[in-house]
Design an enzyme around this catalytic site. Structure first.
Site, PDB file in Angstrom:
ATOM      1  N   HIS A 147      -8.483   1.467  -3.741  1.00 10.32           N
ATOM      2  CA  HIS A 147      -9.400   1.345  -2.600  1.00 10.32           C
ATOM      3  C   HIS A 147     -10.004   2.720  -2.336  1.00 10.32           C
ATOM      4  CE1 HIS A 147      -9.615   0.374   2.037  1.00 10.32           C
ATOM      5  NE2 HIS A 147     -10.804   0.569   1.512  1.00 10.32           N
ATOM      6  N   MET A 179     -11.414  -4.885   6.165  1.00  7.71           N
ATOM      7  CA  MET A 179     -10.580  -3.905   6.874  1.00  7.71           C
ATOM      8  C   MET A 179     -10.264  -4.463   8.265  1.00  7.71           C
ATOM      9  SD  MET A 179     -10.019  -1.381   4.853  1.00  7.71           S
ATOM     10  CE  MET A 179      -9.097  -0.484   6.081  1.00  7.71           C
ATOM     11  N   SER A 238       0.854  -1.188   0.000  1.00 11.47           N
ATOM     12  CA  SER A 238       0.000   0.000   0.000  1.00 11.47           C
ATOM     13  C   SER A 238       0.888   1.235   0.000  1.00 11.47           C
ATOM     14  CB  SER A 238      -0.880  -0.001   1.249  1.00 11.47           C
ATOM     15  OG  SER A 238      -1.420   1.287   1.425  1.00 11.47           O
ATOM     16  N   ASP A 241      -4.666   3.841  -1.803  1.00 10.24           N
ATOM     17  CA  ASP A 241      -5.713   4.268  -0.871  1.00 10.24           C
ATOM     18  C   ASP A 241      -6.174   5.684  -1.190  1.00 10.24           C
ATOM     19  OD1 ASP A 241      -5.957   2.031   0.929  1.00 10.24           O
ATOM     20  OD2 ASP A 241      -3.917   2.483   1.574  1.00 10.24           O
ATOM     21  N   ASP A 277      -6.685  -5.784   5.081  1.00 13.82           N
ATOM     22  CA  ASP A 277      -6.122  -4.440   4.916  1.00 13.82           C
ATOM     23  C   ASP A 277      -6.021  -3.738   6.263  1.00 13.82           C
ATOM     24  OD1 ASP A 277      -5.244  -2.082   3.867  1.00 13.82           O
ATOM     25  OD2 ASP A 277      -7.088  -1.599   2.764  1.00 13.82           O
ATOM     26  N   HIS A 288      -1.432  -1.414  -4.106  1.00 15.11           N
ATOM     27  CA  HIS A 288      -2.679  -0.966  -3.479  1.00 15.11           C
ATOM     28  C   HIS A 288      -2.626   0.547  -3.285  1.00 15.11           C
ATOM     29  CE1 HIS A 288      -6.236  -1.553  -0.921  1.00 15.11           C
ATOM     30  NE2 HIS A 288      -5.709  -0.675  -0.075  1.00 15.11           N
TER      31      HIS A 288
END
Ligand code: DX5
Ligand code: ZN
Length: 224
Positions: free
Chosen positions: A65, A136, A7, A34, A172, A32
């Site tokens: 995401h 999550m 991420s 965010d 995550d 990933h």
């Protein structure tokens, strides 16, 4: 083998391209990204322009995401910027079934993310419409938080719910060499990790290698 999705929230944004390249060379399976709007979550982060910049250096899929309200307004923008999969929060979608269809219409794989308090069963009726479930394991909004261990029950429930379907289960938040085997044993197939990769004291490649080692030991445990 579990997939590892670094991420970039924990990356050095001043050297983002270089850090993404390094993660990719070290064997990352996905990147990933965010996206936060300061409304669905308290923090504000990345928009389509940054996704586009990452897409220029990444050959591996970009997993976007969306931690934003009214995510349907931005699906096309993120798809055009290079997203391969887009996850929306179930808590941000009044018409989740429609939004998942819209993600497919823009050519992406469709994901649903669940806040810690949202039960697995909340998405039972849309399982045919989702390719990815993001569980999550922290409250969304910030990197570097502690893994909420109670989420393993939800992971197990989801593993049973998705059995026989082609659906990935992501974890995550708070993933590291200690929590990864726990999440894997409960059913995770994609591990999203920011801090333990991009802020590893020995560098990005060492962070990914440490997770891979932990994952291979966890697999060995399960088989023995
Ligand atoms: C949190 C984000 C996560 C975050 C994970 O809202 O969805 O993807 O980057 O970061 P770590 O691995 O630091 O918990
Ligand atoms: Zn995330």
């Amino acid at each position: 083998m579990i997939k590892i999705a670094p991420s970039i929230l924990a990356a050095d944004f001043g050297r983002l391209g270089e850090q993404v390249t390094r993660a990719q060379e070290a064997g990352a399976d996905l990147i990933h990204i965010d996206v936060m709007d300061g409304r669905f979550v308290p923090n504000i982060t990345i928009g389509p322009a940054v996704v586009e910049a990452v897409a220029k250096v990444a050959a591996i899929p970009l997993d976007v995401h969306l931690m934003i309200v009214e995510p349907e307004r931005y699906l096309r923008r993120f798809a055009d910027s290079g997203a391969d999969s887009i996850s929306v929060h179930i808590e941000a979608c009044t018409h989740l079934h429609r939004v998942l269809g819209q993600i497919h219409e823009v050519g992406c794989r469709a994901g649903v993310a669940l806040n810690p308090h949202t039960p697995a069963t909340a998405l039972r009726e849309v399982l045919d419409d989702a390719d990815i479930i993001n569980v999550m394991t922290v409250n969304p909004g910030f990197g570097g938080q502690r893994f909420i261990s109670g989420m393993t029950i939800k992971l197990r429930t989801l593993r049973e719910m998705v059995a026989g379907r082609d659906i990935e289960i992501e974890v995550d938040g708070g993933i590291n060499a200690e929590t990864l085997p726990i999440a894997m044993a409960a059913g995770a197939t994609i591990a999203i990790a920011g801090t333990c990769i991009f802020q590893h004291e020995k560098g990005i490649a060492a962070g990914i290698a440490e997770l891979r080692r932990a994952a291979s030991m966890a697999t060995a445990d399960e088989e023995s």
